[in-house]
Design an enzyme around this catalytic site. Structure first.
Site, PDB file in Angstrom:
ATOM      1  N   SER A 154       0.837  -1.200   0.000  1.00  0.00           N
ATOM      2  CA  SER A 154       0.000   0.000   0.000  1.00  0.00           C
ATOM      3  C   SER A 154       0.871   1.249   0.000  1.00  0.00           C
ATOM      4  O   SER A 154       1.948   1.280   0.602  1.00  0.00           O
ATOM      5  CB  SER A 154      -0.899   0.015   1.240  1.00  0.00           C
ATOM      6  N   TYR A 167      -1.054  -0.261  10.011  1.00  0.00           N
ATOM      7  CA  TYR A 167      -1.258  -0.662   8.617  1.00  0.00           C
ATOM      8  C   TYR A 167      -0.038  -0.336   7.763  1.00  0.00           C
ATOM      9  O   TYR A 167       0.428  -1.159   6.965  1.00  0.00           O
ATOM     10  CB  TYR A 167      -2.496   0.046   8.073  1.00  0.00           C
ATOM     11  N   LYS A 171       2.364  -3.012   5.758  1.00  0.00           N
ATOM     12  CA  LYS A 171       2.456  -2.986   4.306  1.00  0.00           C
ATOM     13  C   LYS A 171       3.880  -2.703   3.812  1.00  0.00           C
ATOM     14  O   LYS A 171       4.283  -3.196   2.753  1.00  0.00           O
ATOM     15  CB  LYS A 171       1.477  -1.955   3.738  1.00  0.00           C
TER      16      LYS A 171
END
Length: 312
Positions: A154, A167, A171
């Site tokens: 991401s 997150y 990622k």
């Protein structure tokens, strides 16, 4: 859509394949000729349980189109469950050739308020889950001197985003994992690449709404236009190519996809060097580094600062 059977005879495992990007990937790989093991635990983007498992629905869709598919409801966060995924693919289809590490959850919160449980849950699914399945498939890929991993990363980790420390860390960790796999298994004919998609999904809807108040009205409208132009199905042709034998020369790379755009991300390299003949002191660093390195420092930006143009 015209069928392009790049993956005829191949077997793919797609995690998080029950909805959004994962569903589009599962359907797209089937359309390209692959047998597909559709894995989905059947939870929300935050990891909470839902009703009927969506993997079953996707399998029904694939079979209705004449493809071969099988549903798996295991959790990527459990090593034994990922081993069973590989076993199921081998038992059902007789081979395993492709692993798509797409499953992921997100739990947002500013860093000072982020709980340990939210940190651990996201890392456990997004990063450890990618490791577990990749590791379970590795002996088979190595034995057959071939196989392809595609890991969904991401821009949150590659560039930056607010309220997503867990997150972003997961990622960006996936990029390091993919690179290590490429280096360790490349000599055995195994490839590992990453893709950072910009696409509409339950997760992007959640994150966009959560940070709406941090953006100007103009930036938020630009973000909505970007999402609208980036349907999940648009990234599937790139994925089908990257995991096919025709992409055998591509390994250890990080791609991005947005609308009709495909781009290649740079990876970490030294960009500027300075030295002190007699060694450094804090005072010398204070005197020399800002002027010598400041212009080359990576700006502290978020995704919308970098992607300022509408998708092509």
């Amino acid at each position: 859509m015209i069928k392009d059977l790049f993956l005829s005879g191949k077997t793919a495992i797609v995690t998080g394949g029950g909805g959004g990007i994962g569903r589009a990937i599962a359907l797209g790989l089937s359309h390209a000729g692959a047998n597909v093991l559709v894995n989905d635990l059947g939870v929300s983007v935050s990891g909470d349980s839902e009703a009927r498992n969506p993997a079953d629905t996707v399998v029904e869709e694939i079979e209705a189109q004449g493809g071969r598919a099988s549903a798996n409801h295991g959790s990527v966060a459990e090593a034994k469950a990922t081993e069973k995924m590989v076993e199921q693919a081998l038992d059902t289809f007789g081979s395993i050739d492709i692993v798509i590490n797409n499953a992921g959850i997100i739990r947002m919160g500013e860093f000072p308020q982020m709980s340990r449980s939210d940190w651990e849950a996201v890392l456990r699914v997004n990063l450890q889950g990618s490791f577990y399945l990749s590791r379970a498939a590795a002996p088979h890929f190595r034995a057959q001197a071939g196989g392809a991993y595609l890991h969904l990363t991401s821009a949150s980790g590659l560039i930056g985003s607010t309220s997503q420390a867990n997150y972003a860390a997961s990622k960006l960790g996936i990029v390091g994992l993919s690179r290590a796999i490429a280096l360790d298994l490349g000599q055995h004919g195994v490839r590992s690449n990453c893709l950072a998609p910009s696409s509409t999904s339950r997760m992007t809807e959640l994150t966009d709404n959560a940070r709406k108040h941090l953006m100007s009205p103009e930036k938020y409208e630009a973000l909505k236009r970007m999402r609208a132009a980036s349907a999940p199905e648009r990234i599937v042709p790139l994925i089908a190519y990257l995991v096919s034998d025709r992409a055998r020369g591509i390994n250890g790379q990080v791609f991005g996809a947005r609308g009709n755009e495909i781009y290649l991300y740079g990876q970490h390299r030294p960009v500027r060097m300075m030295h002190a003949a007699e060694g450094w002191t804090p005072a010398q660093a204070d005197e020399r580094l800002p002027a010598g390195l400041g212009a080359f420092a990576t700006p502290l930006e978020v995704i919308t600062d970098v992607f300022t143009w509408p998708p092509a």
